[in-house]
Design a protein around this motif. Structure first.
Motif, mmCIF file in Angstrom:
data_model
loop_
_atom_site.group_PDB
_atom_site.id
_atom_site.type_symbol
_atom_site.label_atom_id
_atom_site.label_comp_id
_atom_site.label_asym_id
_atom_site.label_seq_id
_atom_site.Cartn_x
_atom_site.Cartn_y
_atom_site.Cartn_z
ATOM 1 N N GLY A 107 0.255 -2.673 0.920
ATOM 2 C CA GLY A 107 1.423 -3.269 0.385
ATOM 3 C C GLY A 107 1.772 -4.782 0.674
ATOM 4 N N LEU A 108 1.236 -5.216 1.857
ATOM 5 C CA LEU A 108 1.689 -6.494 2.404
ATOM 6 C C LEU A 108 0.924 -7.531 1.487
ATOM 7 C CD1 LEU A 108 2.871 -8.486 4.361
ATOM 8 C CD2 LEU A 108 0.809 -7.898 6.088
ATOM 9 N N ASP A 109 -0.268 -7.330 1.046
ATOM 10 C CA ASP A 109 -1.153 -8.124 0.110
ATOM 11 C C ASP A 109 -0.512 -8.092 -0.976
ATOM 12 O OD1 ASP A 109 -3.093 -8.766 1.962
ATOM 13 O OD2 ASP A 109 -4.483 -6.955 1.260
ATOM 14 N N SER A 110 0.059 -7.177 -1.628
ATOM 15 C CA SER A 110 0.844 -6.943 -2.801
ATOM 16 C C SER A 110 2.111 -7.976 -2.709
ATOM 17 C CB SER A 110 0.976 -5.525 -3.365
ATOM 18 O OG SER A 110 -0.160 -4.781 -3.586
ATOM 19 N N ARG A 170 1.821 2.301 9.224
ATOM 20 C CA ARG A 170 1.108 1.046 9.874
ATOM 21 C C ARG A 170 1.431 -0.057 9.138
ATOM 22 N NH1 ARG A 170 -5.141 -0.354 11.579
ATOM 23 N NH2 ARG A 170 -4.725 -2.088 12.259
ATOM 24 N N SER A 171 1.290 0.058 7.686
ATOM 25 C CA SER A 171 1.408 -1.119 6.839
ATOM 26 C C SER A 171 3.063 -1.318 6.839
ATOM 27 C CB SER A 171 1.233 -0.895 5.610
ATOM 28 O OG SER A 171 -0.207 -0.472 5.202
ATOM 29 N N LEU A 172 3.822 -0.465 6.860
ATOM 30 C CA LEU A 172 5.349 -0.776 6.971
ATOM 31 C C LEU A 172 5.688 -1.208 8.181
ATOM 32 C CD1 LEU A 172 7.880 -0.260 5.520
ATOM 33 C CD2 LEU A 172 8.174 1.764 6.565
ATOM 34 N N ALA A 173 5.173 -0.843 9.345
ATOM 35 C CA ALA A 173 5.428 -1.516 10.870
ATOM 36 C C ALA A 173 4.782 -3.052 10.658
ATOM 37 C CB ALA A 173 4.847 -0.800 11.856
ATOM 38 N N VAL A 174 3.775 -3.239 10.243
ATOM 39 C CA VAL A 174 3.270 -4.712 10.178
ATOM 40 C C VAL A 174 4.227 -5.576 9.267
ATOM 41 C CG1 VAL A 174 1.251 -6.086 9.311
ATOM 42 C CG2 VAL A 174 1.091 -4.270 10.712
ATOM 43 N N PHE A 175 4.606 -4.950 7.994
ATOM 44 C CA PHE A 175 5.489 -5.663 7.193
ATOM 45 C C PHE A 175 6.822 -5.816 7.796
ATOM 46 C CE2 PHE A 175 8.762 -5.767 3.959
ATOM 47 C CZ PHE A 175 8.347 -7.039 3.230
ATOM 48 N N GLY A 176 7.286 -4.904 8.537
ATOM 49 C CA GLY A 176 8.435 -5.005 9.011
ATOM 50 C C GLY A 176 8.615 -6.122 10.314
ATOM 51 N N VAL A 177 7.602 -6.224 11.044
ATOM 52 C CA VAL A 177 7.595 -7.337 12.085
ATOM 53 C C VAL A 177 7.359 -8.549 11.523
ATOM 54 C CG1 VAL A 177 6.331 -7.963 13.868
ATOM 55 C CG2 VAL A 177 6.547 -5.744 13.921
ATOM 56 N N GLY A 178 6.389 -8.757 10.608
ATOM 57 C CA GLY A 178 6.130 -10.118 9.690
ATOM 58 C C GLY A 178 7.602 -10.345 9.271
ATOM 59 N N TYR A 179 8.270 -9.532 8.747
ATOM 60 C CA TYR A 179 9.489 -9.776 8.130
ATOM 61 C C TYR A 179 10.619 -10.442 8.881
ATOM 62 C CZ TYR A 179 13.926 -9.690 5.421
ATOM 63 O OH TYR A 179 15.179 -9.860 4.719
ATOM 64 N N VAL A 180 10.834 -9.708 9.947
ATOM 65 C CA VAL A 180 11.620 -10.124 11.027
ATOM 66 C C VAL A 180 11.341 -11.391 11.890
ATOM 67 C CG1 VAL A 180 12.752 -9.567 13.309
ATOM 68 C CG2 VAL A 180 12.477 -7.855 11.570
ATOM 69 N N GLU A 199 -0.793 -14.630 7.625
ATOM 70 C CA GLU A 199 -2.248 -14.913 7.602
ATOM 71 C C GLU A 199 -2.868 -14.697 8.749
ATOM 72 O OE1 GLU A 199 -2.149 -19.283 6.273
ATOM 73 O OE2 GLU A 199 -1.699 -18.644 4.252
ATOM 74 N N ALA A 200 -2.255 -14.754 9.762
ATOM 75 C CA ALA A 200 -2.992 -14.265 11.253
ATOM 76 C C ALA A 200 -3.087 -12.782 11.213
ATOM 77 C CB ALA A 200 -2.003 -14.785 12.448
ATOM 78 N N LEU A 201 -2.192 -12.136 10.878
ATOM 79 C CA LEU A 201 -2.140 -10.654 10.909
ATOM 80 C C LEU A 201 -3.332 -10.099 9.871
ATOM 81 C CD1 LEU A 201 1.563 -9.630 10.770
ATOM 82 C CD2 LEU A 201 -0.054 -9.261 12.597
ATOM 83 N N GLN A 202 -3.491 -10.906 8.671
ATOM 84 C CA GLN A 202 -4.553 -10.502 7.765
ATOM 85 C C GLN A 202 -6.059 -10.867 8.455
ATOM 86 O OE1 GLN A 202 -3.154 -12.444 4.122
ATOM 87 N NE2 GLN A 202 -1.940 -10.662 3.627
#
Length: 68
Positions: free
Chosen positions: A57-60, A4-14, A29-32
């Motif tokens: 991982g996203l916070d880090s 899930r963290s990886l998916a959230v990070f990936g969507v945010g990155y793209v 920030e909205a996701l957090q």
């Protein structure tokens, strides 16, 4: 949880790569904020919070890159 963290990070990155750094930070920030609201709702229902083990991982990533 890691997936899930990886998916959230990936969507945010793209989305961030397409919209630029400023918009990327807004999206993250909205996701957090949404994640925090979910955790609060879980606590109110008596379920354990998924954030109790520390930052994800996203916070880090954000902490590391916001210093630049």
């Amino acid at each position: 949880m890691k997936l899930r963290s990886l998916a959230v990070f990936g969507v945010g990155y793209v989305l961030g790569a397409k919209a630029g750094r400023e918009r990327y930070v807004q999206i993250v920030e909205a996701l957090q904020a949404a994640s925090q609201r979910l955790d609060e709702a879980r606590r109110q229902r008596g379920k354990p919070s998924r954030a109790g083990s520390g930052s994800n991982g996203l916070d880090s990533y954000l902490d590391e890159h916001s210093r630049n």
